[in-house]
Scaffold this motif. Structure first.
Motif, PDB file in Angstrom:
ATOM      1  N   TYR A   1      85.755 -22.069  62.068  1.00  0.00           N
ATOM      2  CA  TYR A   1      87.105 -22.563  62.301  1.00  0.00           C
ATOM      3  C   TYR A   1      88.112 -21.423  62.192  1.00  0.00           C
ATOM      4  O   TYR A   1      88.063 -20.621  61.256  1.00  0.00           O
ATOM      5  CB  TYR A   1      87.438 -23.673  61.308  1.00  0.00           C
ATOM      6  CG  TYR A   1      86.569 -24.890  61.481  1.00  0.00           C
ATOM      7  CD1 TYR A   1      86.911 -25.872  62.405  1.00  0.00           C
ATOM      8  CD2 TYR A   1      85.386 -25.036  60.764  1.00  0.00           C
ATOM      9  CE1 TYR A   1      86.102 -26.986  62.600  1.00  0.00           C
ATOM     10  CE2 TYR A   1      84.567 -26.147  60.947  1.00  0.00           C
ATOM     11  CZ  TYR A   1      84.930 -27.111  61.867  1.00  0.00           C
ATOM     12  OH  TYR A   1      84.123 -28.207  62.065  1.00  0.00           O
TER      13      TYR A   1
ATOM     14  N   VAL B   1      86.042 -23.014  66.773  1.00  0.00           N
ATOM     15  CA  VAL B   1      87.046 -24.066  66.881  1.00  0.00           C
ATOM     16  C   VAL B   1      88.388 -23.484  66.470  1.00  0.00           C
ATOM     17  O   VAL B   1      88.557 -23.020  65.337  1.00  0.00           O
ATOM     18  CB  VAL B   1      86.700 -25.269  65.984  1.00  0.00           C
ATOM     19  CG1 VAL B   1      87.777 -26.348  66.111  1.00  0.00           C
ATOM     20  CG2 VAL B   1      85.330 -25.836  66.349  1.00  0.00           C
TER      21      VAL B   1
ATOM     22  N   CYS C   1      79.834 -22.140  67.673  1.00  0.00           N
ATOM     23  CA  CYS C   1      81.040 -22.693  68.295  1.00  0.00           C
ATOM     24  C   CYS C   1      82.259 -22.240  67.502  1.00  0.00           C
ATOM     25  O   CYS C   1      82.285 -22.363  66.276  1.00  0.00           O
ATOM     26  CB  CYS C   1      80.977 -24.216  68.326  1.00  0.00           C
ATOM     27  SG  CYS C   1      82.449 -25.001  69.040  1.00  0.00           S
TER      28      CYS C   1
ATOM     29  N   CYS D   1      79.963 -24.592  63.367  1.00  0.00           N
ATOM     30  CA  CYS D   1      81.332 -24.251  63.747  1.00  0.00           C
ATOM     31  C   CYS D   1      81.962 -23.217  62.809  1.00  0.00           C
ATOM     32  O   CYS D   1      81.877 -23.345  61.589  1.00  0.00           O
ATOM     33  CB  CYS D   1      82.213 -25.500  63.751  1.00  0.00           C
ATOM     34  SG  CYS D   1      81.732 -26.763  64.941  1.00  0.00           S
TER      35      CYS D   1
ATOM     36  N   ASP E   1      81.586 -31.038  63.523  1.00  0.00           N
ATOM     37  CA  ASP E   1      80.250 -30.620  63.091  1.00  0.00           C
ATOM     38  C   ASP E   1      79.190 -31.600  63.578  1.00  0.00           C
ATOM     39  O   ASP E   1      78.120 -31.195  64.059  1.00  0.00           O
ATOM     40  CB  ASP E   1      80.199 -30.509  61.566  1.00  0.00           C
ATOM     41  CG  ASP E   1      80.926 -29.284  61.040  1.00  0.00           C
ATOM     42  OD1 ASP E   1      81.084 -28.315  61.812  1.00  0.00           O
ATOM     43  OD2 ASP E   1      81.340 -29.300  59.868  1.00  0.00           O
TER      44      ASP E   1
END
Length: 211
Positions: free
Chosen positions: A122, A92, A90, A120, A107
């Protein structure tokens, strides 16, 4: 470096590098910057299966393969804007670095959806333009995307040329993306946390296919 990164994606999907040469050169020279990246990804979608289809079922384990080369080059090019998982499932995106509480909440939410801990990557969007964000995301190749505030959502929409209404899911190039106006502000009360969780549940559970 951006040319090399896109060239890796073309090679992975079997696109003839000669036929893509002019597009890549124009991207490097910024002559057609608003159109080059979508054109290149259009070639990838037309002539080969997207890498993320494989990632949804099988985690990369071999070192030194072509997928990891593209991923490593993405970190080399954009590492100052990135943190968290090296190969996050993912992505973010936020205009400012997330707080510890926000990162922990994201998370935990992704873990609850089956992505495991530390799912994640970031990305701080401040300092990136729409073309750079596009190349960063395609190099990372996540399964899903979370835009954590209005500024990052607007930039993501510009990068993929689609609307990203807050509170709803969108599908940029086959990935599920959700958009918050201000994720951080939804961590203050139990009621607000439920609102945030309701939107996060619009992301697919790991291994789930959504059309």
């Amino acid at each position: 470096m951006i040319i090399d990164l896109l060239d890796h994606h073309l090679e992975l999907t079997g696109v003839d590098a000669v036929s893509a040469h002019n597009v890549l050169l124009r991207f490097r020279d910024n002559a057609f910057a608003p159109f080059a990246a979508p054109c290149v990804l259009g070639m990838i979608r037309l002539y080969g299966e997207r890498v993320s289809r494989a990632r949804a079922g099988v985690k990369k384990t071999m070192s030194g393969n072509k997928y990891e080369v593209a991923l490593d080059e993405t970190w080399e090019l954009f590492g100052q804007y990135m943190s968290g998982a090296h190969a996050g499932l993912c992505c973010v995106i936020s205009s400012e670095p997330p707080s510890e509480a926000a990162a922990k909440a994201l998370d935990s939410s992704l873990a609850a959806l089956g992505y495991g801990r530390d799912a994640c990557t970031y990305v701080v969007s401040d300092g990136l333009d729409q073309q750079a964000l596009f190349v960063l995301i395609e190099g990372l190749d996540p399964i899903c995307i979370v835009a954590a505030d209005g500024k990052s959502s607007a930039l993501l929409g510009q990068a993929y040329r689609l609307a990203l209404p807050s509170g709803k899911a969108a599908r940029p190039l086959g990935r599920t993306a959700i958009s918050f106006l201000d994720f951080e502000s939804l961590l203050k009360t139990p009621q607000d946390k439920q609102i945030a969780w309701a939107l996060l549940k619009k992301l697919p559970k790991f291994g789930e296919t959504r059309g």
